[in-house]
Design a protein around this motif. Structure first.
Motif, PDB file in Angstrom:
ATOM      1  N   ALA A  60       0.834  -1.208   0.000  1.00  0.00           N
ATOM      2  CA  ALA A  60       0.000   0.000   0.000  1.00  0.00           C
ATOM      3  C   ALA A  60       0.867   1.255   0.000  1.00  0.00           C
ATOM      4  O   ALA A  60       0.430   2.322  -0.458  1.00  0.00           O
ATOM      5  CB  ALA A  60      -0.919  -0.001   1.221  1.00  0.00           C
ATOM      6  N   LEU A  61       2.108   1.130   0.482  1.00  0.00           N
ATOM      7  CA  LEU A  61       3.036   2.257   0.506  1.00  0.00           C
ATOM      8  C   LEU A  61       3.952   2.276  -0.711  1.00  0.00           C
ATOM      9  O   LEU A  61       4.799   3.163  -0.835  1.00  0.00           O
ATOM     10  CB  LEU A  61       3.882   2.209   1.786  1.00  0.00           C
ATOM     11  CG  LEU A  61       3.108   2.331   3.106  1.00  0.00           C
ATOM     12  CD1 LEU A  61       4.058   2.160   4.282  1.00  0.00           C
ATOM     13  CD2 LEU A  61       2.369   3.663   3.206  1.00  0.00           C
ATOM     14  N   GLY A  62       3.807   1.291  -1.601  1.00  0.00           N
ATOM     15  CA  GLY A  62       4.599   1.268  -2.830  1.00  0.00           C
ATOM     16  C   GLY A  62       5.813   0.370  -2.809  1.00  0.00           C
ATOM     17  O   GLY A  62       6.591   0.373  -3.776  1.00  0.00           O
ATOM     18  N   PHE A  63       6.001  -0.412  -1.742  1.00  0.00           N
ATOM     19  CA  PHE A  63       7.135  -1.326  -1.681  1.00  0.00           C
ATOM     20  C   PHE A  63       6.827  -2.620  -2.433  1.00  0.00           C
ATOM     21  O   PHE A  63       5.676  -3.070  -2.485  1.00  0.00           O
ATOM     22  CB  PHE A  63       7.468  -1.684  -0.229  1.00  0.00           C
ATOM     23  CG  PHE A  63       8.072  -0.570   0.571  1.00  0.00           C
ATOM     24  CD1 PHE A  63       9.438  -0.317   0.522  1.00  0.00           C
ATOM     25  CD2 PHE A  63       7.277   0.228   1.384  1.00  0.00           C
ATOM     26  CE1 PHE A  63       9.997   0.703   1.279  1.00  0.00           C
ATOM     27  CE2 PHE A  63       7.823   1.252   2.143  1.00  0.00           C
ATOM     28  CZ  PHE A  63       9.191   1.500   2.077  1.00  0.00           C
ATOM     29  N   ALA A  64       7.864  -3.232  -2.977  1.00  0.00           N
ATOM     30  CA  ALA A  64       7.747  -4.565  -3.569  1.00  0.00           C
ATOM     31  C   ALA A  64       7.975  -5.583  -2.458  1.00  0.00           C
ATOM     32  O   ALA A  64       8.989  -5.514  -1.747  1.00  0.00           O
ATOM     33  CB  ALA A  64       8.774  -4.757  -4.682  1.00  0.00           C
ATOM     34  N   ALA A  65       7.032  -6.510  -2.296  1.00  0.00           N
ATOM     35  CA  ALA A  65       7.123  -7.479  -1.211  1.00  0.00           C
ATOM     36  C   ALA A  65       6.667  -8.847  -1.685  1.00  0.00           C
ATOM     37  O   ALA A  65       5.788  -8.958  -2.549  1.00  0.00           O
ATOM     38  CB  ALA A  65       6.277  -7.032  -0.014  1.00  0.00           C
ATOM     39  N   ARG A  66       7.270  -9.895  -1.108  1.00  0.00           N
ATOM     40  CA  ARG A  66       6.926 -11.268  -1.448  1.00  0.00           C
ATOM     41  C   ARG A  66       6.752 -12.104  -0.182  1.00  0.00           C
ATOM     42  O   ARG A  66       7.318 -11.798   0.867  1.00  0.00           O
ATOM     43  CB  ARG A  66       8.011 -11.897  -2.338  1.00  0.00           C
ATOM     44  CG  ARG A  66       8.065 -11.298  -3.729  1.00  0.00           C
ATOM     45  CD  ARG A  66       9.202 -11.884  -4.539  1.00  0.00           C
ATOM     46  NE  ARG A  66       9.187 -11.389  -5.917  1.00  0.00           N
ATOM     47  CZ  ARG A  66      10.141 -11.632  -6.818  1.00  0.00           C
ATOM     48  NH1 ARG A  66      11.195 -12.367  -6.473  1.00  0.00           N
ATOM     49  NH2 ARG A  66      10.051 -11.153  -8.039  1.00  0.00           N
ATOM     50  N   PHE A  67       5.970 -13.156  -0.317  1.00  0.00           N
ATOM     51  CA  PHE A  67       5.711 -14.112   0.758  1.00  0.00           C
ATOM     52  C   PHE A  67       6.822 -15.160   0.753  1.00  0.00           C
ATOM     53  O   PHE A  67       7.249 -15.630  -0.298  1.00  0.00           O
ATOM     54  CB  PHE A  67       4.358 -14.777   0.517  1.00  0.00           C
ATOM     55  CG  PHE A  67       3.945 -15.775   1.567  1.00  0.00           C
ATOM     56  CD1 PHE A  67       3.209 -15.386   2.674  1.00  0.00           C
ATOM     57  CD2 PHE A  67       4.269 -17.117   1.424  1.00  0.00           C
ATOM     58  CE1 PHE A  67       2.811 -16.309   3.626  1.00  0.00           C
ATOM     59  CE2 PHE A  67       3.877 -18.052   2.370  1.00  0.00           C
ATOM     60  CZ  PHE A  67       3.143 -17.643   3.473  1.00  0.00           C
ATOM     61  N   VAL A  68       7.308 -15.527   1.942  1.00  0.00           N
ATOM     62  CA  VAL A  68       8.357 -16.539   2.062  1.00  0.00           C
ATOM     63  C   VAL A  68       7.878 -17.648   2.990  1.00  0.00           C
ATOM     64  O   VAL A  68       7.331 -17.391   4.069  1.00  0.00           O
ATOM     65  CB  VAL A  68       9.670 -15.962   2.625  1.00  0.00           C
ATOM     66  CG1 VAL A  68      10.773 -17.009   2.562  1.00  0.00           C
ATOM     67  CG2 VAL A  68      10.075 -14.707   1.869  1.00  0.00           C
ATOM     68  N   SER A  69       8.076 -18.890   2.557  1.00  0.00           N
ATOM     69  CA  SER A  69       7.816 -20.050   3.395  1.00  0.00           C
ATOM     70  C   SER A  69       9.131 -20.771   3.628  1.00  0.00           C
ATOM     71  O   SER A  69       9.937 -20.916   2.702  1.00  0.00           O
ATOM     72  CB  SER A  69       6.815 -20.996   2.717  1.00  0.00           C
ATOM     73  OG  SER A  69       6.616 -22.164   3.491  1.00  0.00           O
ATOM     74  N   ARG A 116      15.095 -19.899   3.928  1.00  0.00           N
ATOM     75  CA  ARG A 116      14.122 -19.794   2.833  1.00  0.00           C
ATOM     76  C   ARG A 116      13.966 -21.127   2.105  1.00  0.00           C
ATOM     77  O   ARG A 116      14.947 -21.787   1.763  1.00  0.00           O
ATOM     78  CB  ARG A 116      14.561 -18.748   1.811  1.00  0.00           C
ATOM     79  CG  ARG A 116      14.584 -17.334   2.324  1.00  0.00           C
ATOM     80  CD  ARG A 116      14.958 -16.355   1.218  1.00  0.00           C
ATOM     81  NE  ARG A 116      16.237 -16.658   0.606  1.00  0.00           N
ATOM     82  CZ  ARG A 116      17.416 -16.295   1.116  1.00  0.00           C
ATOM     83  NH1 ARG A 116      17.473 -15.654   2.267  1.00  0.00           N
ATOM     84  NH2 ARG A 116      18.531 -16.598   0.482  1.00  0.00           N
ATOM     85  N   VAL A 117      12.726 -21.496   1.823  1.00  0.00           N
ATOM     86  CA  VAL A 117      12.437 -22.648   0.968  1.00  0.00           C
ATOM     87  C   VAL A 117      11.707 -22.193  -0.288  1.00  0.00           C
ATOM     88  O   VAL A 117      12.129 -22.487  -1.400  1.00  0.00           O
ATOM     89  CB  VAL A 117      11.603 -23.707   1.716  1.00  0.00           C
ATOM     90  CG1 VAL A 117      11.133 -24.807   0.760  1.00  0.00           C
ATOM     91  CG2 VAL A 117      12.412 -24.316   2.854  1.00  0.00           C
ATOM     92  N   ALA A 118      10.618 -21.461  -0.122  1.00  0.00           N
ATOM     93  CA  ALA A 118       9.816 -21.018  -1.267  1.00  0.00           C
ATOM     94  C   ALA A 118       9.533 -19.528  -1.162  1.00  0.00           C
ATOM     95  O   ALA A 118       9.265 -19.007  -0.081  1.00  0.00           O
ATOM     96  CB  ALA A 118       8.506 -21.798  -1.338  1.00  0.00           C
ATOM     97  N   ILE A 119       9.595 -18.846  -2.305  1.00  0.00           N
ATOM     98  CA  ILE A 119       9.269 -17.429  -2.407  1.00  0.00           C
ATOM     99  C   ILE A 119       8.117 -17.281  -3.381  1.00  0.00           C
ATOM    100  O   ILE A 119       8.102 -17.932  -4.435  1.00  0.00           O
ATOM    101  CB  ILE A 119      10.484 -16.618  -2.891  1.00  0.00           C
ATOM    102  CG1 ILE A 119      11.622 -16.709  -1.870  1.00  0.00           C
ATOM    103  CG2 ILE A 119      10.121 -15.162  -3.139  1.00  0.00           C
ATOM    104  CD1 ILE A 119      12.922 -16.106  -2.345  1.00  0.00           C
TER     105      ILE A 119
END
Length: 313
Positions: free
Chosen positions: A196-205, A253-256
């Motif tokens: 919402a603030l314009g950052f690039a973000a990803r989920f990590v498992s 990290r395993v999955a992104i």
């Protein structure tokens, strides 16, 4: 550089033999300059008639298993030995132009980051937006690292971690309203807030462990979830809102993925009577070489999915 041994076991049991469809297995840690695999093995019982590996669209290692035998159980065990190079918060470096918020990603990076900036959840009343804006200083400059650190540590401080074995993830608005959730709920909330603030973000498992006896971690004994945010100068940087961690200390990290459904450790189908399914057992342990300490005996949120001909088990 700590030497780790990671053991991830998932087992499903049935009242009578069932048949198994294709299964996708994502348990192999990603190899990088901070994660170096020394040995990795994957054991599956019953033995699949075919096992092949591929890299998905985001570069995650995925094993595809095909079966031709019926059985009363399915057991998948991954065991990995690896070097891990922890990055502490103080080692995160940011380019001068991005040290203060707001900033704009470079024209070279932006085309590859757009899908990771794109919002995934509807927020018509701007509830998540307004919560995220609360971390921005309205009366002067806002330090970029400070903003993101405050958000991660605020979630750890103000929200209650509650294990939940049911599959799926709360929406960010649900998590804000409930003030509680699992590690994956907190990760999704932070991802949507920084987007919402314009950052690039990803989920990590992946996996979480205690680097030392004095550093407790929530989410051990299971898979764990956190966030990666792209910061010019350091690239993708880990933020774990469940534990208030900045950097990768204690995180493997395993999955992104852009969304949690893309990072499921084990997914597949089975065919049999609706009453066949008995139970599932999941256990993850991480051992640091030279230490008898195991991860804190806390239960994380089960991410495994096992869909059958009669629905989800």
């Amino acid at each position: 550089m700590p030497l780790l041994t990671i053991r991830h076991l998932t087992e499903y049991r049935y009242r009578q033999p069932v048949s198994f469809g294709e299964h996708r297995i994502m348990m192999r840690p990603r190899e990088s300059f901070d994660q170096r695999l020394i040995e990795a093995k994957l054991e599956i019982d019953p033995e699949p008639r075919e096992l092949r590996w591929l890299h998905d669209v985001l570069g995650n290692s995925v094993a595809i298993a095909l079966f031709d035998r019926r059985a009363r159980s399915l057991r998948v065990m991954s065991e990995v030995t690896m070097d891990h190079a922890p990055l502490a918060q103080g080692e995160v470096d940011v380019e001068d132009y991005a040290r203060l918020f707001p900033f704009t990603y470079s024209s070279e990076d932006m085309p590859d980051l757009l899908r990771s900036i794109e919002r995934q959840h509807h927020d018509p009343l701007r509830i998540v937006d307004n919560w995220a804006r609360g971390f921005v200083n309205d009366h002067g400059a806002t330090d970029t690292i400070g903003l993101l650190t405050d958000m991660a540590t605020r979630i750890k401080r103000d929200f209650t971690y509650v294990p939940r074995q049911e599959k799926g993830t709360q929406t960010p608005i649900e998590t804000l309203n409930l003030r509680q959730g699992t590690c994956r709920d907190f990760a999704v909330l932070m991802i949507e807030a920084v987007r919402a603030l314009g950052f690039a973000a990803r989920f990590v498992s992946g996996y979480v462990y205690n680097p030392s006896a004095s550093e407790g971690r929530v989410g051990g004994g299971n898979t764990h979830a956190w966030v990666r945010i792209f910061l010019p100068g350091s690239g993708w940087v880990e933020f774990d809102p469940t534990n208030g961690i900045i950097g990768n200390r204690g995180l493997i990290r395993v999955a992104i993925a852009r969304d949690p459904y893309q990072a499921i450790p084990l997914s597949g189908t089975w065919s049999g009577f609706p009453s066949s399914f008995l139970d599932m057992h999941l256990d993850v342990s991480v051992r640091v070489a030279g230490s008898d300490a195991m991860p804190a005996p806390l239960h994380g949120a089960i991410n495994s999915r096992f869909a059958g001909s009669t629905g989800s088990a």
